[in-house]
Write a protein that holds these residues in place. Structure first.
Motif, mmCIF file in Angstrom:
data_model
loop_
_atom_site.group_PDB
_atom_site.id
_atom_site.type_symbol
_atom_site.label_atom_id
_atom_site.label_comp_id
_atom_site.label_asym_id
_atom_site.label_seq_id
_atom_site.Cartn_x
_atom_site.Cartn_y
_atom_site.Cartn_z
ATOM 1 N N CYS A 130 -9.321 -1.232 -1.583
ATOM 2 C CA CYS A 130 -9.768 0.145 -1.802
ATOM 3 C C CYS A 130 -11.082 0.109 -2.582
ATOM 4 C CB CYS A 130 -8.720 0.923 -2.598
ATOM 5 S SG CYS A 130 -7.154 1.160 -1.743
ATOM 6 N N ASP A 186 0.078 3.318 -5.938
ATOM 7 C CA ASP A 186 -0.249 2.629 -4.691
ATOM 8 C C ASP A 186 0.966 2.596 -3.767
ATOM 9 O OD1 ASP A 186 -2.985 1.481 -5.612
ATOM 10 O OD2 ASP A 186 -1.592 0.858 -7.165
ATOM 11 N N ASP A 188 -7.531 -2.582 -5.702
ATOM 12 C CA ASP A 188 -8.852 -2.017 -5.957
ATOM 13 C C ASP A 188 -9.898 -3.121 -5.780
ATOM 14 O OD1 ASP A 188 -7.434 0.231 -6.661
ATOM 15 O OD2 ASP A 188 -7.697 -0.049 -8.821
ATOM 16 N N GLU A 212 -10.834 6.401 -2.653
ATOM 17 C CA GLU A 212 -10.654 6.444 -1.196
ATOM 18 C C GLU A 212 -10.080 7.798 -0.767
ATOM 19 O OE1 GLU A 212 -11.354 4.317 1.230
ATOM 20 O OE2 GLU A 212 -11.516 2.315 0.346
ATOM 21 N N LEU A 239 -7.960 3.352 -5.125
ATOM 22 C CA LEU A 239 -7.165 4.241 -4.272
ATOM 23 C C LEU A 239 -7.596 5.696 -4.417
ATOM 24 C CD1 LEU A 239 -4.767 4.831 -2.381
ATOM 25 C CD2 LEU A 239 -3.330 4.963 -4.433
#
Length: 199
Positions: free
Chosen positions: A113, A41, A93, A120, A117
């Motif tokens: 997200c 992240d 998340d 996405e 992540l």
């Protein structure tokens, strides 16, 4: 010490604190902190900032990986005590939002997200472009072999890509950076844009 050098020093000090060292004193120029679950992240947020032509450290923004969402309360307590009024933001998340909320972050301070992540980024880039980037990084052959595993046969390509990105240590961080850097500013997923715009 300049803004661009003191923020990374602070980030390293927070990582040491998380590992059991003593208290952390934030630099005077720290104006905001983005709390993220892990290294992938953080890599994505920093890459998104570069896509947006921003230098978060120079702007006084620290990006702090916590080693999991369940640590967020500890980080909020540390940062709040060390600098009352410091702006705190979170990137997480969808399944981890409750930890950030319980730590006291409001909905407007949490970039979520959905579902996570990697999801996405795969959605933003499309499966073909992600495979091209795997090829650029020398991992496409490994991905093709991965697709042939019994557990992966019959699954959608996006699901296979999602699983593949998390199968080897360091891969999520590598591709958090690589996939994000391949996007244009307009194509950045909204949660990443929000996290990379924190100040």
């Amino acid at each position: 010490m300049t803004q661009s050098s003191s923020i990374p020093v602070f980030e390293a000090a927070v990582a040491a604190w998380a590992g059991g060292s003593g208290p952390v004193a934030p630099p005077a120029e720290l104006v905001a902190a983005v709390l993220v679950e892990g290294a992938s992240d953080r890599a994505a947020v920093l890459a998104a900032a570069r896509v947006l032509d921003r230098d978060l450290a120079a702007e006084g923004v620290a990006v702090l990986p916590m080693g999991g969402a369940m640590s967020v309360r500890r980080y909020v307590a540390l940062l709040g005590a060390s600098r009352p009024g410091l702006r705190l933001r979170g990137l997480c998340d969808a399944g981890e939002v409750r930890f950030f909320e319980r730590a006291g972050l409001g909905a407007d301070a949490i970039a979520v997200c959905r579902p996570d992540l990697e999801g996405e980024l795969i959605h933003a880039l499309g499966e073909r472009r992600v495979e091209e980037l795997l090829d650029d990084e020398g991992d496409l052959r490994l991905f093709r072999m991965f697709q042939q595993q019994p557990a992966q046969r019959g699954r959608a390509t996006a699901q296979q890509l999602h699983r593949f990105l998390g199968t080897t240590s360091g891969r999520k961080e590598q591709y958090g950076r690589v996939l994000t850097a391949a996007l244009t500013a307009d194509a950045l997923p909204a949660p990443l844009r929000a996290a990379a715009s924190s100040r």
